[in-house]
Design an enzyme around this catalytic site. Structure first.
Site, PDB file in Angstrom:
ATOM      1  N   LYS A 129       0.823  -1.205   0.000  1.00  0.00           N
ATOM      2  CA  LYS A 129       0.000   0.000   0.000  1.00  0.00           C
ATOM      3  C   LYS A 129       0.862   1.262   0.000  1.00  0.00           C
ATOM      4  O   LYS A 129       0.564   2.210  -0.716  1.00  0.00           O
ATOM      5  CB  LYS A 129      -0.960  -0.001   1.190  1.00  0.00           C
ATOM      6  CG  LYS A 129      -2.104  -0.987   0.990  1.00  0.00           C
ATOM      7  CD  LYS A 129      -2.990  -1.062   2.200  1.00  0.00           C
ATOM      8  CE  LYS A 129      -4.114  -2.066   1.987  1.00  0.00           C
ATOM      9  NZ  LYS A 129      -4.852  -2.345   3.202  1.00  0.00           N
ATOM     10  N   LYS A 167      -3.098  -8.245 -10.583  1.00  0.00           N
ATOM     11  CA  LYS A 167      -4.216  -8.493  -9.675  1.00  0.00           C
ATOM     12  C   LYS A 167      -5.263  -7.386  -9.849  1.00  0.00           C
ATOM     13  O   LYS A 167      -4.913  -6.208  -9.849  1.00  0.00           O
ATOM     14  CB  LYS A 167      -3.698  -8.480  -8.221  1.00  0.00           C
ATOM     15  CG  LYS A 167      -4.815  -8.608  -7.196  1.00  0.00           C
ATOM     16  CD  LYS A 167      -4.404  -8.197  -5.782  1.00  0.00           C
ATOM     17  CE  LYS A 167      -5.538  -7.411  -5.170  1.00  0.00           C
ATOM     18  NZ  LYS A 167      -5.849  -7.566  -3.806  1.00  0.00           N
ATOM     19  N   LYS A 177      -8.883  -2.094  -6.751  1.00  0.00           N
ATOM     20  CA  LYS A 177      -9.330  -0.707  -6.838  1.00  0.00           C
ATOM     21  C   LYS A 177      -8.152   0.231  -6.990  1.00  0.00           C
ATOM     22  O   LYS A 177      -8.199   1.222  -7.682  1.00  0.00           O
ATOM     23  CB  LYS A 177     -10.072  -0.314  -5.553  1.00  0.00           C
ATOM     24  CG  LYS A 177     -11.491  -0.765  -5.525  1.00  0.00           C
ATOM     25  CD  LYS A 177     -12.070  -0.638  -4.128  1.00  0.00           C
ATOM     26  CE  LYS A 177     -11.662  -1.782  -3.303  1.00  0.00           C
ATOM     27  NZ  LYS A 177     -12.413  -2.399  -2.347  1.00  0.00           N
TER      28      LYS A 177
HETATM   29  P1  ADP Z   1      -8.995  -4.166  -3.483  1.00  0.00           P
HETATM   30  O1  ADP Z   1      -7.665  -4.838  -3.696  1.00  0.00           O
HETATM   31  O2  ADP Z   1      -9.667  -3.911  -4.769  1.00  0.00           O
HETATM   32  O3  ADP Z   1      -8.878  -2.912  -2.639  1.00  0.00           O
HETATM   33  P2  ADP Z   1     -10.127  -5.344  -1.132  1.00  0.00           P
HETATM   34  O4  ADP Z   1      -8.797  -5.312  -0.458  1.00  0.00           O
HETATM   35  O5  ADP Z   1     -11.184  -4.411  -0.657  1.00  0.00           O
HETATM   36  O6  ADP Z   1      -9.905  -5.177  -2.700  1.00  0.00           O
HETATM   37  O7  ADP Z   1     -10.669  -6.824  -1.070  1.00  0.00           O
HETATM   38  C1  ADP Z   1     -11.950  -7.258  -0.629  1.00  0.00           C
HETATM   39  C2  ADP Z   1     -12.023  -8.772  -0.712  1.00  0.00           C
HETATM   40  O8  ADP Z   1     -11.941  -9.187  -2.086  1.00  0.00           O
HETATM   41  C3  ADP Z   1     -10.883  -9.492   0.015  1.00  0.00           C
HETATM   42  O9  ADP Z   1     -11.382 -10.668   0.659  1.00  0.00           O
HETATM   43  C4  ADP Z   1      -9.920  -9.836  -1.074  1.00  0.00           C
HETATM   44  O10 ADP Z   1      -9.187 -10.991  -0.768  1.00  0.00           O
HETATM   45  C5  ADP Z   1     -10.845 -10.070  -2.271  1.00  0.00           C
HETATM   46  N1  ADP Z   1     -10.159  -9.673  -3.507  1.00  0.00           N
HETATM   47  C6  ADP Z   1      -9.824  -8.416  -3.888  1.00  0.00           C
HETATM   48  N2  ADP Z   1      -9.215  -8.412  -5.091  1.00  0.00           N
HETATM   49  C7  ADP Z   1      -9.152  -9.707  -5.478  1.00  0.00           C
HETATM   50  C8  ADP Z   1      -8.637 -10.360  -6.639  1.00  0.00           C
HETATM   51  N3  ADP Z   1      -8.100  -9.682  -7.640  1.00  0.00           N
HETATM   52  N4  ADP Z   1      -8.717 -11.702  -6.686  1.00  0.00           N
HETATM   53  C9  ADP Z   1      -9.290 -12.396  -5.681  1.00  0.00           C
HETATM   54  N5  ADP Z   1      -9.807 -11.847  -4.569  1.00  0.00           N
HETATM   55  C10 ADP Z   1      -9.747 -10.521  -4.458  1.00  0.00           C
END
Ligand code: ADP
Ligand code: TRP
Length: 327
Positions: free
Chosen positions: A113, A192, A195
């Site tokens: 991050k 990956k 957001k």
């Molecule tokens: P982001 O990376 O978009 O900020 P979050 O950290 O809010 O997403 O993730 C919310 C949930 O979705 C978590 O349980 C995370 O493991 C899952 N998640 C987020 N991105 C992915 C991805 N690309 N593949 C699989 N699971 C994901």
């Protein structure tokens, strides 16, 4: 036999995407059929990145609607807002006084991050401690999350052991349940989907926007007739989550033999995704109109979650030498 307990949370930090849906929302909602389920909107965690009141409020409401549209049954699961239950922050502080700096310094997610430009605040650094508190308060048997959260669950287990070793056995060690078979869902640029990378396909994108996003997926420049590598193609990988196994093997063969262009593959992906997602989109619109219904669900969830959390926090307060909190 009482049902086993499931707990999971999702940050209210932006618009839900296909990676969230496939990695966490869909598998978790499926599991709520078998488990006593506690799900929450992690708005305390969202404060690590969202500092505008209106944005936070909107994110929380949207996420509540998203979960309901994806099939969360509020009659069967406890669904609440993290900041409504004071015990999360209280336990986070208690655990932070046991958490070794080195344990948190090794957290990948913190490093990732700050590399992405998020301000390195103390809250961001202690994010995994708050997550451990979220989990341990409810003594769950399983915590379903995407693969990228695995290290956070290990930290929660470490902190549970540290607490138990210091004050006595209060916390059972939660097992994670990571959708390994799904792994990490790629975004439109092949990294990956996240957001923070600007490479997402929003779960509730309108048809035209969905099409645009899919058409924008980055590919190599192989011509239609050339053989292609299905195992290194974001379009193919995304297709595997939506097509039947026969359809996947047919598509795989067409990739290997050549004769399918990326444009056609994108059209296949768009059609199959749109078919699956358009009913969710319609359901979402209806739910979003009823603010009172959403408030009532979160209020009910708050009452139920509070009963469980207060019980654990009383045990904790007693074991560490704090006074008994009057209800
Ligand atoms: P982001 O990376 O978009 O900020 P979050 O950290 O809010 O997403 O993730 C919310 C949930 O979705 C978590 O349980 C995370 O493991 C899952 N998640 C987020 N991105 C992915 C991805 N690309 N593949 C699989 N699971 C994901
Ligand atoms: N860190 C999780 C994410 O980024 C959200 C979360 C907060 C969580 N507390 C939790 C997940 C407790 C499971 C259990 O998605």
């Amino acid at each position: 036999m009482p049902k086993k307990r499931l707990l999971s949370g999702i940050q209210a930090s932006g618009i839900v995407h296909i990676g969230n849906y496939l990695g966490m929302i869909e598998p978790t909602i499926r599991l709520t059929q078998e488990y006593e389920s506690i799900l929450f909107i992690a708005d305390l965690h969202a404060l690590t990145t969202v500092h505008e009141k209106e944005v936070l409020e909107r994110n929380v409401r949207q996420l509540a609607v998203d979960f309901l549209a994806c099939g969360l049954d509020p009659e069967k699961s406890i669904f609440f807002r993290q900041s409504d239950i004071f015990a999360h922050a209280e336990l986070a502080w208690i655990l932070s006084c046991l958490a070794p700096m080195g344990l948190l310094e090794r957290a990948h997610s913190y490093k990732d991050k700050i590399n992405k430009g998020i301000e390195p605040t103390v809250g961001l650094f202690t994010y995994p401690v708050l997550m451990a508190a979220d989990i341990l308060l409810y003594k769950p048997d399983i915590v379903p999350v995407g693969k990228d959260q695995k290290q956070h669950l290990e930290i929660a287990r470490d902190l549970a052991q540290k607490f138990n070793g210091t004050y006595g056995e209060i916390f059972p060690l939660p097992a994670s349940l990571i959708s390994e078979e799904r792994g990490v869902i790629p975004g439109t640029d092949g990294q990956k989907m996240s957001k923070s990378y600007g490479n997402t396909i929003p779960l509730f994108a309108e048809e035209q926007d969905l099409k645009k996003k899919i058409m924008g997926i980055v590919t190599d420049s192989r011509a239609v007739e050339e053989p292609k590598d299905p195992d290194n193609c974001t379009i193919f990988e995304l297709c595997t989550f939506f097509l039947s196994s026969e359809e996947i093997s047919l598509l795989r063969n067409r990739y290997l033999q050549g004769g399918i262009g990326y444009g056609e593959a994108k059209t296949i992906l768009f059609e199959v995704m749109n078919k699956k997602l358009s009913p969710l989109r319609e359901k979402r619109k209806k739910i979003a109109e009823d603010n009172e219904y959403i408030d009532a669900i979160l209020e009910d969830g708050k009452q139920k979650a509070s009963e469980i959390a207060e019980k654990t926090i009383s045990e904790i307060r007693k074991s560490i030498g704090f006074s008994k909190r009057k209800p």
